[in-house]
Design a protein around this motif. Structure first.
Motif, PDB file in Angstrom:
ATOM      1  N   HIS A 105      -1.656   9.470  -7.258  1.00  0.00           N
ATOM      2  CA  HIS A 105      -0.269   9.394  -6.576  1.00  0.00           C
ATOM      3  C   HIS A 105       0.708  10.567  -6.641  1.00  0.00           C
ATOM      4  O   HIS A 105       0.727  11.135  -7.477  1.00  0.00           O
ATOM      5  CB  HIS A 105       0.606   7.942  -7.115  1.00  0.00           C
ATOM      6  CG  HIS A 105       1.731   7.514  -6.182  1.00  0.00           C
ATOM      7  ND1 HIS A 105       2.943   8.269  -6.355  1.00  0.00           N
ATOM      8  CD2 HIS A 105       1.720   6.656  -5.364  1.00  0.00           C
ATOM      9  CE1 HIS A 105       3.768   7.647  -5.485  1.00  0.00           C
ATOM     10  NE2 HIS A 105       3.023   6.430  -5.020  1.00  0.00           N
ATOM     11  N   LYS A 148      -0.680   4.445  -0.967  1.00  0.00           N
ATOM     12  CA  LYS A 148      -2.150   4.311  -0.246  1.00  0.00           C
ATOM     13  C   LYS A 148      -1.640   4.338   1.160  1.00  0.00           C
ATOM     14  O   LYS A 148      -1.726   3.531   1.885  1.00  0.00           O
ATOM     15  CB  LYS A 148      -2.811   3.013  -0.602  1.00  0.00           C
ATOM     16  CG  LYS A 148      -3.147   2.754  -2.032  1.00  0.00           C
ATOM     17  CD  LYS A 148      -3.905   1.458  -2.264  1.00  0.00           C
ATOM     18  CE  LYS A 148      -4.315   1.303  -3.653  1.00  0.00           C
ATOM     19  NZ  LYS A 148      -4.909   0.216  -3.940  1.00  0.00           N
ATOM     20  N   TYR A 149      -1.438   5.542   1.478  1.00  0.00           N
ATOM     21  CA  TYR A 149      -0.918   5.863   2.970  1.00  0.00           C
ATOM     22  C   TYR A 149      -1.875   5.514   3.999  1.00  0.00           C
ATOM     23  O   TYR A 149      -1.662   4.956   4.930  1.00  0.00           O
ATOM     24  CB  TYR A 149      -0.497   7.177   2.942  1.00  0.00           C
ATOM     25  CG  TYR A 149       0.615   7.387   2.003  1.00  0.00           C
ATOM     26  CD1 TYR A 149       1.864   6.770   1.809  1.00  0.00           C
ATOM     27  CD2 TYR A 149       0.677   8.696   1.271  1.00  0.00           C
ATOM     28  CE1 TYR A 149       2.790   6.790   0.950  1.00  0.00           C
ATOM     29  CE2 TYR A 149       1.950   9.205   0.385  1.00  0.00           C
ATOM     30  CZ  TYR A 149       2.671   8.054   0.034  1.00  0.00           C
ATOM     31  OH  TYR A 149       3.919   8.441  -0.882  1.00  0.00           O
ATOM     32  N   GLU A 150      -3.113   5.772   3.693  1.00  0.00           N
ATOM     33  CA  GLU A 150      -4.236   5.814   4.714  1.00  0.00           C
ATOM     34  C   GLU A 150      -4.541   4.303   4.941  1.00  0.00           C
ATOM     35  O   GLU A 150      -4.896   3.898   6.015  1.00  0.00           O
ATOM     36  CB  GLU A 150      -5.551   6.620   4.506  1.00  0.00           C
ATOM     37  CG  GLU A 150      -5.214   8.105   4.343  1.00  0.00           C
ATOM     38  CD  GLU A 150      -6.470   8.996   4.023  1.00  0.00           C
ATOM     39  OE1 GLU A 150      -7.694   8.329   3.712  1.00  0.00           O
ATOM     40  OE2 GLU A 150      -6.297  10.233   3.904  1.00  0.00           O
ATOM     41  N   GLU A 151      -4.286   3.609   4.086  1.00  0.00           N
ATOM     42  CA  GLU A 151      -4.719   1.974   4.018  1.00  0.00           C
ATOM     43  C   GLU A 151      -3.418   1.283   4.731  1.00  0.00           C
ATOM     44  O   GLU A 151      -3.626   0.353   5.627  1.00  0.00           O
ATOM     45  CB  GLU A 151      -4.941   1.341   2.665  1.00  0.00           C
ATOM     46  CG  GLU A 151      -6.159   1.804   2.227  1.00  0.00           C
ATOM     47  CD  GLU A 151      -6.241   1.421   0.633  1.00  0.00           C
ATOM     48  OE1 GLU A 151      -6.303   0.187   0.580  1.00  0.00           O
ATOM     49  OE2 GLU A 151      -6.477   1.996  -0.250  1.00  0.00           O
ATOM     50  N   ALA A 152      -2.283   1.975   4.485  1.00  0.00           N
ATOM     51  CA  ALA A 152      -0.906   1.404   4.854  1.00  0.00           C
ATOM     52  C   ALA A 152      -0.791   1.586   6.689  1.00  0.00           C
ATOM     53  O   ALA A 152      -0.485   0.538   7.354  1.00  0.00           O
ATOM     54  CB  ALA A 152       0.163   1.822   4.346  1.00  0.00           C
ATOM     55  N   GLU A 153      -1.462   2.727   7.114  1.00  0.00           N
ATOM     56  CA  GLU A 153      -0.909   3.099   8.464  1.00  0.00           C
ATOM     57  C   GLU A 153      -1.422   2.187   9.421  1.00  0.00           C
ATOM     58  O   GLU A 153      -0.709   1.776  10.272  1.00  0.00           O
ATOM     59  CB  GLU A 153      -1.247   4.491   8.978  1.00  0.00           C
ATOM     60  CG  GLU A 153      -0.837   5.201  10.176  1.00  0.00           C
ATOM     61  CD  GLU A 153      -1.231   6.390  10.401  1.00  0.00           C
ATOM     62  OE1 GLU A 153      -1.069   6.741  11.472  1.00  0.00           O
ATOM     63  OE2 GLU A 153      -1.544   7.289   9.384  1.00  0.00           O
ATOM     64  N   TYR A 184       0.931  -1.258   0.046  1.00  0.00           N
ATOM     65  CA  TYR A 184      -0.032  -0.031   0.198  1.00  0.00           C
ATOM     66  C   TYR A 184       0.816   1.263   0.032  1.00  0.00           C
ATOM     67  O   TYR A 184       0.575   2.289  -0.673  1.00  0.00           O
ATOM     68  CB  TYR A 184      -0.976  -0.143   1.150  1.00  0.00           C
ATOM     69  CG  TYR A 184      -1.794  -1.054   1.100  1.00  0.00           C
ATOM     70  CD1 TYR A 184      -2.659  -1.509  -0.126  1.00  0.00           C
ATOM     71  CD2 TYR A 184      -2.523  -1.680   2.330  1.00  0.00           C
ATOM     72  CE1 TYR A 184      -3.766  -2.336  -0.389  1.00  0.00           C
ATOM     73  CE2 TYR A 184      -3.777  -2.480   2.122  1.00  0.00           C
ATOM     74  CZ  TYR A 184      -4.249  -2.804   0.886  1.00  0.00           C
ATOM     75  OH  TYR A 184      -5.145  -3.602   0.975  1.00  0.00           O
ATOM     76  N   GLU A 185       2.091   1.124   0.810  1.00  0.00           N
ATOM     77  CA  GLU A 185       2.869   2.441   0.709  1.00  0.00           C
ATOM     78  C   GLU A 185       3.498   2.832  -0.371  1.00  0.00           C
ATOM     79  O   GLU A 185       3.547   3.765  -0.843  1.00  0.00           O
ATOM     80  CB  GLU A 185       3.965   2.047   1.825  1.00  0.00           C
ATOM     81  CG  GLU A 185       4.858   3.526   2.207  1.00  0.00           C
ATOM     82  CD  GLU A 185       5.838   3.116   3.277  1.00  0.00           C
ATOM     83  OE1 GLU A 185       6.604   4.064   3.057  1.00  0.00           O
ATOM     84  OE2 GLU A 185       5.967   2.062   3.836  1.00  0.00           O
ATOM     85  N   SER A 186       3.823   1.831  -1.115  1.00  0.00           N
ATOM     86  CA  SER A 186       4.526   1.714  -2.681  1.00  0.00           C
ATOM     87  C   SER A 186       3.434   2.335  -3.537  1.00  0.00           C
ATOM     88  O   SER A 186       3.982   3.076  -4.635  1.00  0.00           O
ATOM     89  CB  SER A 186       4.887   0.397  -2.954  1.00  0.00           C
ATOM     90  OG  SER A 186       5.903  -0.079  -2.308  1.00  0.00           O
ATOM     91  N   GLN A 187       2.218   2.065  -3.304  1.00  0.00           N
ATOM     92  CA  GLN A 187       1.106   2.650  -4.112  1.00  0.00           C
ATOM     93  C   GLN A 187       0.743   3.911  -3.758  1.00  0.00           C
ATOM     94  O   GLN A 187      -0.227   4.650  -4.580  1.00  0.00           O
ATOM     95  CB  GLN A 187       0.004   1.644  -4.232  1.00  0.00           C
ATOM     96  CG  GLN A 187       0.394   0.216  -4.876  1.00  0.00           C
ATOM     97  CD  GLN A 187      -0.763  -0.531  -4.595  1.00  0.00           C
ATOM     98  OE1 GLN A 187      -0.956  -1.077  -3.489  1.00  0.00           O
ATOM     99  NE2 GLN A 187      -1.495  -1.104  -5.883  1.00  0.00           N
TER     100      GLN A 187
END
Length: 244
Positions: A239, A6-11, A1-4
């Motif tokens: 992104h 998608k920070y809110e999903e990764a955290e 998710y971070e690589s994409q």
């Protein structure tokens, strides 16, 4: 998710992983430090520097205490924390951390280890940011030699260093020296990673910037267009790299 991006999903996943490890393994376990490093990196990617720093500091304290001050994991965290300071323009705080990370890696892993090349690349980038081009170049050159020798001439890490060295020459107006390095980096990345990899887009973006600096606008535009298409497709239309 971070690589994409998608920070809110990764955290929340990093947060949950951290809670599990702290509870089951204890607050000072090296695996806790690993998750702290990852979560800090996520915050750094979002420009949340004040949230990232205490996590890196805590990870550093854990690794130094549990593994010893000269362990490679300590060097990795020093490298990350130095990168955070670099991003904030705190060059005087970043340099001794990079230097210490470099010394640990050279001593423990050997002077020709790929991790040594990583730190050389980072330290060179720090000098480049400060306009210390003469100090940066031999570090990039040494990193290039290590990666070519140890990993082979067509390894993605070689492309990274070629990209960095080309950027240094670009900054100095040495366009004729920069172009073949960007071209070689592009060829490696297209061949090894595939034509639609985000790293290919990065090199296309850089090469386009080089052409733009030279007024070669017709050569620059299709590279920017291709880089944009790759990033939109692979990373999604919203992104940060697409914005760049």
């Amino acid at each position: 998710y971070e690589s994409q991006g998608k920070y809110e999903e990764a955290e929340p996943l990093y947060q949950r992983a951290l809670k599990i490890r702290e509870t089951v393994l204890g607050p000072d376990h090296p695996s806790v430090a690993t998750t702290l490093n990852n979560l800090a990196g996520l915050y750094e990617s979002q420009g949340k520097y004040e949230e990232a720093e205490p996590l890196y500091q805590r990870a550093l304290k854990i690794t130094e205490t549990v593994l010893g001050p000269d362990h490679p994991s300590v060097a990795a965290t020093l490298n990350n924390l130095a990168g955070l300071y670099h991003s904030q323009g705190k060059y005087e705080e970043a340099e001794p951390l990079y230097q210490r990370a470099l010394k640990i890696r050279e001593t423990v892993l050997g002077p020709d280890h790929p991790s040594v090349a990583t730190t050389l690349n980072n330290l060179a980038g720090l000098y480049e940011s400060q306009g210390k081009y003469e100090e940066a170049e031999p570090l990039y050159q040494r990193a290039l030699k290590i990666t070519e020798t140890v990993l082979g001439p067509d390894h993605p890490s070689v492309a990274t260093t070629l990209n960095n060295l080309a950027g240094l020459y670009h900054s100095q107006g040495k366009y004729e020296e920069a172009e073949p390095l960007y071209q070689r980096a592009l060829k490696i990345r297209e061949t090894v990673l595939g034509p639609d990899h985000p790293s290919v887009a990065t090199t296309l973006n850089n090469l386009a910037g080089l052409y733009e600096s030279q007024g070669k606008y017709e050569e620059a535009e299709p590279l920017y267009q291709r880089a944009l298409k790759i990033r939109e497709t692979v990373l999604g239309p919203d992104h940060p790299s697409v914005a760049t």
